[in-house]
Write an enzyme that holds these catalytic residues in place. Sequence first.
Site, mmCIF file in Angstrom:
data_model
loop_
_atom_site.group_PDB
_atom_site.id
_atom_site.type_symbol
_atom_site.label_atom_id
_atom_site.label_comp_id
_atom_site.label_asym_id
_atom_site.label_seq_id
_atom_site.Cartn_x
_atom_site.Cartn_y
_atom_site.Cartn_z
ATOM 1 N N GLY A 153 45.452 69.523 57.996
ATOM 2 C CA GLY A 153 46.280 70.587 57.422
ATOM 3 C C GLY A 153 46.296 71.897 58.194
ATOM 4 O O GLY A 153 46.578 72.943 57.614
ATOM 5 N N ASN A 158 48.457 72.740 60.429
ATOM 6 C CA ASN A 158 49.857 73.190 60.411
ATOM 7 C C ASN A 158 50.229 73.732 59.038
ATOM 8 O O ASN A 158 50.985 74.697 58.939
ATOM 9 C CB ASN A 158 50.803 72.052 60.807
ATOM 10 C CG ASN A 158 50.923 71.908 62.303
ATOM 11 O OD1 ASN A 158 51.520 72.756 62.970
ATOM 12 N ND2 ASN A 158 50.337 70.854 62.860
ATOM 13 N N ARG A 170 55.138 53.199 47.584
ATOM 14 C CA ARG A 170 56.097 54.199 48.034
ATOM 15 C C ARG A 170 57.127 54.567 46.965
ATOM 16 O O ARG A 170 57.433 55.732 46.754
ATOM 17 C CB ARG A 170 56.804 53.727 49.314
ATOM 18 C CG ARG A 170 57.634 54.835 49.921
ATOM 19 C CD ARG A 170 58.011 54.558 51.334
ATOM 20 N NE ARG A 170 59.086 53.592 51.420
ATOM 21 C CZ ARG A 170 59.660 53.235 52.563
ATOM 22 N NH1 ARG A 170 59.237 53.764 53.706
ATOM 23 N NH2 ARG A 170 60.627 52.357 52.588
ATOM 24 N N MET A 180 51.437 61.031 56.962
ATOM 25 C CA MET A 180 51.336 59.731 57.622
ATOM 26 C C MET A 180 52.104 58.610 56.934
ATOM 27 O O MET A 180 51.975 57.458 57.315
ATOM 28 C CB MET A 180 49.861 59.334 57.762
ATOM 29 C CG MET A 180 49.028 60.312 58.551
ATOM 30 S SD MET A 180 49.711 60.625 60.189
ATOM 31 C CE MET A 180 49.196 59.127 61.013
ATOM 32 N N LEU A 204 58.868 58.038 54.994
ATOM 33 C CA LEU A 204 59.724 58.243 53.824
ATOM 34 C C LEU A 204 60.859 57.221 53.819
ATOM 35 O O LEU A 204 61.371 56.851 54.881
ATOM 36 C CB LEU A 204 60.298 59.667 53.842
ATOM 37 C CG LEU A 204 59.270 60.801 53.716
ATOM 38 C CD1 LEU A 204 59.903 62.144 54.068
ATOM 39 C CD2 LEU A 204 58.656 60.838 52.316
ATOM 40 N N ASN A 234 60.030 67.876 60.654
ATOM 41 C CA ASN A 234 58.761 67.255 61.036
ATOM 42 C C ASN A 234 58.308 67.854 62.360
ATOM 43 O O ASN A 234 59.130 68.295 63.162
ATOM 44 C CB ASN A 234 58.941 65.737 61.204
ATOM 45 C CG ASN A 234 57.623 65.048 61.538
ATOM 46 O OD1 ASN A 234 56.563 65.411 61.014
ATOM 47 N ND2 ASN A 234 57.671 64.069 62.432
ATOM 48 N N HIS A 281 56.099 66.784 65.724
ATOM 49 C CA HIS A 281 55.527 65.614 66.390
ATOM 50 C C HIS A 281 54.880 66.073 67.708
ATOM 51 O O HIS A 281 55.480 66.843 68.455
ATOM 52 C CB HIS A 281 56.632 64.584 66.663
ATOM 53 C CG HIS A 281 56.098 63.305 67.221
ATOM 54 N ND1 HIS A 281 55.460 62.370 66.435
ATOM 55 C CD2 HIS A 281 56.066 62.827 68.486
ATOM 56 C CE1 HIS A 281 55.068 61.362 67.202
ATOM 57 N NE2 HIS A 281 55.421 61.618 68.439
ATOM 58 N N ASP A 317 60.913 59.529 63.977
ATOM 59 C CA ASP A 317 60.823 60.547 65.038
ATOM 60 C C ASP A 317 62.113 60.674 65.859
ATOM 61 O O ASP A 317 62.068 60.835 67.086
ATOM 62 C CB ASP A 317 59.635 60.238 65.974
ATOM 63 C CG ASP A 317 58.305 60.277 65.246
ATOM 64 O OD1 ASP A 317 58.179 61.035 64.275
ATOM 65 O OD2 ASP A 317 57.387 59.535 65.642
ATOM 66 N N GLU A 331 51.777 73.907 68.635
ATOM 67 C CA GLU A 331 52.459 73.495 67.389
ATOM 68 C C GLU A 331 52.491 74.665 66.407
ATOM 69 O O GLU A 331 53.493 74.903 65.728
ATOM 70 C CB GLU A 331 51.731 72.312 66.737
ATOM 71 C CG GLU A 331 51.859 71.015 67.495
ATOM 72 C CD GLU A 331 51.194 69.856 66.762
ATOM 73 O OE1 GLU A 331 51.206 69.824 65.527
ATOM 74 O OE2 GLU A 331 50.656 68.967 67.448
HETATM 75 C C1 GRF Z 1 49.786 67.321 64.362
HETATM 76 O O1 GRF Z 1 49.435 67.041 65.682
HETATM 77 C C2 GRF Z 1 51.229 66.991 64.105
HETATM 78 O O2 GRF Z 1 52.048 67.193 65.217
HETATM 79 C C3 GRF Z 1 51.168 65.511 63.780
HETATM 80 O O3 GRF Z 1 49.988 65.376 63.034
HETATM 81 C C4 GRF Z 1 49.053 66.407 63.376
HETATM 82 C C5 GRF Z 1 48.667 67.094 62.110
HETATM 83 O O4 GRF Z 1 47.641 68.044 62.304
HETATM 84 N N1 GRF Z 1 52.368 65.080 63.108
HETATM 85 P P1 GRF Z 1 47.233 69.014 61.128
HETATM 86 O O5 GRF Z 1 46.884 68.146 59.916
HETATM 87 O O6 GRF Z 1 48.389 69.910 60.823
HETATM 88 O O7 GRF Z 1 46.044 69.770 61.633
#
Ligand code: GRF
Length: 193
Positions: free
Chosen positions: A20, A22, A69, A94, A97, A111, A113, A149, A178
């Site tokens: 988490g 991000n 799901r 993960m 959807l 998203n 990536h 993606d 990111e």
């Molecule tokens: C990130 O590298 C993101 O790009 C990918 O999963 C990772 C998540 O990291 N989709 P975090 O949980 O936000 O630390």
Amino acid sequence: MVKLIGPKKVKTAVFISGTGSNLENLIKFSLKKKSPIEVNLIISNNSKAEGLRYAKIYKIKKRIYNNNRKTSEKSTLKDLQINNIKLICLAGFMKILSKNFIKKFRGKILNIHPSLLPKYKGLKTHERVIKNKEKYSGCTVHLVSPKLDSGKIILQKKVKLSKQETSLSLKKKILKHEHKLYPKAISKLFANF
Ligand code: GRF
């Protein structure tokens, strides 16, 4: 004194499965005056996701759905509606959807990536980049489409690999980018609204 209230921020849900970082970064961004979003809801498919602790820290509603799901998405859609959510940010979520779910939020799911899409879609990105001796990798913020993606790219950041780069050092390096890229992409998305 009359307090001037600016335009309303876009109600946003962040979907996570793990650390988490991000998510926390987006919450911090949302608290800034210039941010077009506010994070109102955290959704996870993993009750043990470390990132869920940010719900308590920042006093944000959280919901965990780890059924099949169909059931999980049904409950999620209900929550999104109740909370008037207009934007979904996937951040290390993960679970794939369903087409049906994506259709309902078409153009409103982002998203991030950790690669220069369309290269290295899917999992174990950094490992594959290192194995292929790539000179560059990076990260991409894109709209989510039913194909994995593959949606429209909003922003991308290219990152140079060092000679001694490992998948772990690359992961850490790209994660820092990111955290800059996701808020930038959101601002770009709403720049014309
Ligand atoms: C990130 O590298 C993101 O790009 C990918 O999963 C990772 C998540 O990291 N989709 P975090 O949980 O936000 O630390």
